[in-house]
Scaffold this motif. Structure first.
Motif, short mmCIF file in Angstrom:
data_model
loop_
_atom_site.label_atom_id
_atom_site.label_comp_id
_atom_site.label_asym_id
_atom_site.label_seq_id
_atom_site.Cartn_x
_atom_site.Cartn_y
_atom_site.Cartn_z
N LYS A 38 5.36 -7.36 8.23
CA LYS A 38 4.65 -7.40 9.51
C LYS A 38 4.81 -6.10 10.28
CE LYS A 38 2.43 -9.18 12.98
NZ LYS A 38 0.96 -9.35 12.91
N VAL A 39 6.02 -5.54 10.27
CA VAL A 39 6.27 -4.29 11.00
C VAL A 39 5.45 -3.15 10.41
CG1 VAL A 39 8.02 -2.53 11.49
CG2 VAL A 39 8.57 -4.96 11.78
N PHE A 40 5.43 -3.03 9.08
CA PHE A 40 4.67 -1.95 8.44
C PHE A 40 3.17 -2.12 8.63
CE2 PHE A 40 8.49 -0.78 5.99
CZ PHE A 40 8.39 0.59 6.09
N SER A 41 2.68 -3.33 8.44
CA SER A 41 1.24 -3.54 8.56
C SER A 41 0.77 -3.31 10.00
CB SER A 41 0.87 -4.95 8.11
OG SER A 41 1.50 -5.92 8.91
N ILE A 72 -2.37 -0.56 7.81
CA ILE A 72 -2.80 -0.93 6.47
C ILE A 72 -2.15 -2.25 6.10
CG2 ILE A 72 -3.20 1.43 5.72
CD1 ILE A 72 -0.50 1.44 4.39
N SER A 73 -2.65 -2.88 5.06
CA SER A 73 -2.14 -4.18 4.67
C SER A 73 -0.71 -4.05 4.13
CB SER A 73 -3.04 -4.81 3.59
OG SER A 73 -2.96 -4.06 2.40
N PRO A 74 0.07 -5.12 4.21
CA PRO A 74 1.43 -5.08 3.64
C PRO A 74 1.44 -4.71 2.16
CG PRO A 74 1.16 -7.01 5.03
CD PRO A 74 -0.19 -6.39 4.90
N LEU A 75 0.44 -5.20 1.40
CA LEU A 75 0.38 -4.89 -0.03
C LEU A 75 0.15 -3.40 -0.24
CD1 LEU A 75 0.35 -5.76 -2.97
CD2 LEU A 75 -2.11 -6.25 -2.73
N ALA A 76 -0.79 -2.81 0.53
CA ALA A 76 -1.05 -1.37 0.40
C ALA A 76 0.18 -0.55 0.78
CB ALA A 76 -2.24 -0.98 1.28
N ALA A 77 0.89 -0.99 1.82
CA ALA A 77 2.12 -0.29 2.22
C ALA A 77 3.17 -0.36 1.12
CB ALA A 77 2.66 -0.88 3.52
N SER A 82 2.05 1.83 -1.98
CA SER A 82 2.09 3.27 -1.71
C SER A 82 3.52 3.77 -1.61
CB SER A 82 1.33 3.58 -0.41
OG SER A 82 1.92 2.90 0.70
N VAL A 83 4.40 2.99 -0.99
CA VAL A 83 5.81 3.39 -0.89
C VAL A 83 6.46 3.41 -2.27
CG1 VAL A 83 8.08 2.67 -0.05
CG2 VAL A 83 6.13 2.67 1.49
N TYR A 84 6.20 2.39 -3.07
CA TYR A 84 6.82 2.31 -4.39
C TYR A 84 6.33 3.43 -5.31
CZ TYR A 84 8.00 0.61 -9.05
OH TYR A 84 8.46 0.53 -10.33
N ALA A 111 1.09 8.05 3.68
CA ALA A 111 0.24 9.05 4.32
C ALA A 111 -1.01 9.32 3.48
CB ALA A 111 1.02 10.35 4.53
N PHE A 112 -0.86 9.34 2.16
CA PHE A 112 -2.01 9.58 1.29
C PHE A 112 -3.02 8.44 1.39
CE2 PHE A 112 -4.08 9.09 -2.88
CZ PHE A 112 -4.72 10.31 -2.96
N VAL A 113 -2.52 7.20 1.39
CA VAL A 113 -3.42 6.03 1.52
C VAL A 113 -4.17 6.08 2.84
CG1 VAL A 113 -3.50 3.53 1.70
CG2 VAL A 113 -2.02 4.59 0.00
N ILE A 114 -3.44 6.38 3.91
CA ILE A 114 -4.08 6.44 5.23
C ILE A 114 -5.07 7.59 5.30
CG2 ILE A 114 -3.62 6.83 7.68
CD1 ILE A 114 -0.85 5.50 7.13
N LEU A 115 -4.74 8.73 4.68
CA LEU A 115 -5.65 9.88 4.68
C LEU A 115 -6.94 9.54 3.95
CD1 LEU A 115 -6.26 12.86 5.20
CD2 LEU A 115 -5.05 13.40 3.08
N VAL A 116 -6.84 8.89 2.79
CA VAL A 116 -8.04 8.52 2.03
C VAL A 116 -8.89 7.54 2.83
CG1 VAL A 116 -8.86 7.34 -0.03
CG2 VAL A 116 -6.99 8.96 -0.21
N GLU A 117 -8.26 6.53 3.44
CA GLU A 117 -9.02 5.56 4.23
C GLU A 117 -9.72 6.25 5.41
OE1 GLU A 117 -6.60 2.34 5.48
OE2 GLU A 117 -6.52 1.40 3.50
#
Length: 341
Positions: free
Chosen positions: A287-290, A295-300, A303-305, A321-327
């Motif tokens: 919940k904190v990350f999303s 971004i969704s918890p799954l995407a977080a 991407s971290v892993y 950061a890469f996921v957020i940049l692409v979005e």
């Protein structure tokens, strides 16, 4: 072609100077973070920019001052006291192994003496390694303290640059806009805004999780009447931030050694504290990350892993950061997907 060469040259120079300009980079990032508060004072209270910047900067200094008081004054005092007694603590830990050997000798008279002697040599080796670790840790702590003056110089440069950049931030934006087309400026502004929000969100998420872990650990250690509870809680937080390790790397071995040393209450309490921290973290983490990253918890999680697997510790930051940049680039129209199966 000439334009792309110039751009590539400027980027190369920027990457080369980046390691030497970190105080200035952090000052720029902080100025962007404080800019909404500055604009709020200008718009709502009709203050001149210099007065608004001075007010926000002063509040920022007060907050940082309290944080530094805690970190430098209280923390350094506990580190120095703890480092003086660290060899004694590690020597007590080796007594656990000695007790095991003595108990084994009393119940295993049929075991060859060569095996017993080999085990005793192993215990002595472990004791020597622990004492060497204590000595190296003490030296590392002293070395860390000697780095504080140099850090303060860089921090002073950071503060001066932060104030000056905050004052001239509107002018810097206007100068940058001259070199960009209107369409490029809009896209770049959108990308920078989204990345700034995501970056701040990631820092807020990590800080919030670390803060929760710290107070849970501190409360548990105080209830267990552990000496140097503040420094131990901070150590748990630092280890928890590091990849793979987690709070169990400190609490579980500590608990097992305490139980083996006859202090069952402390040992069981430490293990229970580990379970409580782990359960609470796993419940609130998605919940904190999303919420903070957008971004969704799954995407977080993915991407971290993957970021850690590919790039190590820095990948924990680059992955999201890469996921957020692409979005963001997709939303801005820089990247377009038109594939249909």
């Amino acid at each position: 072609m000439k334009k792309f060469i110039i751009i590539a040259f400027v980027i190369a120079i920027g990457l080369f100077l980046l390691p030497y300009s970190l105080p200035l980079v952090f000052a720029l990032a902080t100025a962007l973070l404080l800019e909404p508060a500055v604009k709020n004072l200008q718009n709502n209270y009709r203050l001149k920019r210099v007065h608004a910047v001075t007010t926000v900067f002063s509040l920022f200094l007060i907050i940082v001052g309290f944080a530094f008081y805690f970190l430098i004054v209280i923390l350094v005092q506990q580190i120095m006291t703890f480092s003086q007694k660290l060899p004694h603590f590690l020597s007590e830990a080796t007594e656990v192994f000695n007790k095991f050997i003595q108990t084994w000798e009393s119940y295993s008279s049929s075991i060859p003496k060569e095996i017993i002697a080999s085990l005793e040599n192993s215990v002595e080796t472990i004791q020597r390694l622990l004492l060497e670790f204590a000595t190296n840790s003490t030296q590392s702590i002293v070395h860390f303290i000697t780095l504080i003056p140099g850090f303060l110089i860089h921090f002073l440069v950071y503060l001066v640059a932060l104030f000056l950049i905050s004052l001239d931030l509107p002018k810097l934006k206007k100068r940058l806009k001259k070199y960009l087309s209107e369409r490029t400026h809009q896209r770049l502004a959108m990308i920078v805004t989204q990345l700034s929000k995501a970056g701040i969100g990631f820092i807020k998420a990590q800080f919030l999780l670390s803060l929760i872990t710290f107070f849970l650990a501190l409360a548990g250690l105080l209830l267990l009447k552990v000496d140097y509870a503040v420094i131990m809680a901070l150590l748990i937080v630092v280890v928890d931030i590091l990849p793979i390790l987690g709070t169990g790397s400190v609490l579980v071995p500590w608990g097992i050694i305490s139980i083996a040393n006859g202090n069952s209450g402390l040992g069981i309490g430490l293990i229970v504290l580990f379970v409580i921290i782990t359960v609470i973290r796993r419940i609130i983490e998605p919940k904190v990350f999303s919420t903070n990253l957008g971004i969704s918890p799954l995407a977080a999680l993915v991407s971290v892993y993957l970021g850690f697997q590919l790039l190590g510790f820095i990948g924990l930051f680059i992955g999201p950061a890469f996921v957020i940049l692409v979005e963001t680039m997709v939303k801005a129209g820089v990247i377009k997907f038109s594939i249909k199966l």
